[in-house]
Motif scaffolding. Structure first.
Motif, PDB file in Angstrom:
ATOM      1  N   SER A  23       0.834  -1.208   0.000  1.00 17.90           N
ATOM      2  CA  SER A  23       0.000   0.000   0.000  1.00 17.90           C
ATOM      3  C   SER A  23       0.864   1.252   0.000  1.00 17.90           C
ATOM      4  O   SER A  23       1.824   1.356   0.763  1.00 17.90           O
ATOM      5  CB  SER A  23      -0.908   0.030   1.223  1.00 17.90           C
ATOM      6  N   HIS A  26      -1.517   6.052   1.151  1.00 15.01           N
ATOM      7  CA  HIS A  26      -1.428   6.919   2.334  1.00 15.01           C
ATOM      8  C   HIS A  26      -0.286   7.921   2.209  1.00 15.01           C
ATOM      9  O   HIS A  26      -0.369   9.033   2.730  1.00 15.01           O
ATOM     10  CB  HIS A  26      -1.292   6.084   3.607  1.00 15.01           C
ATOM     11  N   TYR A  29      -1.635  10.765   0.335  1.00 19.38           N
ATOM     12  CA  TYR A  29      -2.557  11.523   1.177  1.00 19.38           C
ATOM     13  C   TYR A  29      -1.776  12.438   2.125  1.00 19.38           C
ATOM     14  O   TYR A  29      -2.096  13.611   2.302  1.00 19.38           O
ATOM     15  CB  TYR A  29      -3.448  10.570   1.979  1.00 19.38           C
ATOM     16  N   THR A  43      -9.828   6.653  -1.793  1.00 20.69           N
ATOM     17  CA  THR A  43      -8.899   5.684  -1.212  1.00 20.69           C
ATOM     18  C   THR A  43      -9.664   4.474  -0.702  1.00 20.69           C
ATOM     19  O   THR A  43     -10.860   4.556  -0.453  1.00 20.69           O
ATOM     20  CB  THR A  43      -8.128   6.285  -0.008  1.00 20.69           C
ATOM     21  N   PHE A  47      -7.543   2.045   5.984  1.00 17.37           N
ATOM     22  CA  PHE A  47      -6.591   2.744   6.840  1.00 17.37           C
ATOM     23  C   PHE A  47      -7.070   2.882   8.291  1.00 17.37           C
ATOM     24  O   PHE A  47      -6.400   3.500   9.104  1.00 17.37           O
ATOM     25  CB  PHE A  47      -6.247   4.119   6.267  1.00 17.37           C
ATOM     26  N   SER A  50      -4.525  -0.172  10.720  1.00 19.42           N
ATOM     27  CA  SER A  50      -3.144  -0.585  10.492  1.00 19.42           C
ATOM     28  C   SER A  50      -2.143   0.464  10.971  1.00 19.42           C
ATOM     29  O   SER A  50      -2.351   1.664  10.808  1.00 19.42           O
ATOM     30  CB  SER A  50      -2.915  -0.856   9.002  1.00 19.42           C
ATOM     31  N   TYR A  53      -0.637   3.394   8.758  1.00 14.70           N
ATOM     32  CA  TYR A  53      -1.442   4.585   8.473  1.00 14.70           C
ATOM     33  C   TYR A  53      -1.521   5.548   9.666  1.00 14.70           C
ATOM     34  O   TYR A  53      -2.304   6.485   9.653  1.00 14.70           O
ATOM     35  CB  TYR A  53      -2.849   4.188   8.045  1.00 14.70           C
ATOM     36  N   MET A  56      -1.021   9.256   8.767  1.00 15.36           N
ATOM     37  CA  MET A  56      -2.149   9.728   7.969  1.00 15.36           C
ATOM     38  C   MET A  56      -3.366   9.985   8.857  1.00 15.36           C
ATOM     39  O   MET A  56      -3.999  11.029   8.761  1.00 15.36           O
ATOM     40  CB  MET A  56      -2.495   8.688   6.905  1.00 15.36           C
ATOM     41  N   ARG A  57      -3.691   9.048   9.746  1.00 14.33           N
ATOM     42  CA  ARG A  57      -4.844   9.218  10.634  1.00 14.33           C
ATOM     43  C   ARG A  57      -4.651  10.403  11.566  1.00 14.33           C
ATOM     44  O   ARG A  57      -5.585  11.164  11.826  1.00 14.33           O
ATOM     45  CB  ARG A  57      -5.086   7.943  11.444  1.00 14.33           C
TER      46      ARG A  57
END
Length: 86
Positions: A23, A26, A29, A43, A47, A50, A53, A56-57
């Motif tokens: 992947s 992310h 992003y 997307t 996410f 995991s 990510y 990103m979160r």
């Protein structure tokens, strides 16, 4: 470089021979959130939990990002699960 808005459909993975791969969406992003206050990317919805990510979160949480899951029928000819946009 700064932009007002980033809209796109980033590549979901690399080394994908039809199923799986690593992947990478992310990463797109994260970079998009660094260069624009408004980001709209299609997307996978994977996410959520995991550890890859996490950054990103965190960035999404800081911005108060609204995540909307789309019906699979939108992508009925594509092999993805739980698509979303934010």
């Amino acid at each position: 470089m700064r932009f007002d808005v980033v809209v796109g459909n980033p590549p979901f993975s690399k080394n994908n021979s039809g199923k799986g791969g690593t992947s990478i969406y992310h990463l797109f992003y994260i970079e998009a959130m660094k260069i624009a206050p408004v980001v709209a990317l299609v997307t996978p919805g994977s996410f959520g939990e995991s550890s890859i990510y996490t950054e990103m979160r965190a960035m999404m949480d800081e911005r108060g990002v609204d995540i909307t899951f789309m019906p699979l029928a939108v992508f009925r000819h594509v092999n993805i699960l739980k698509p979303c946009y934010s």
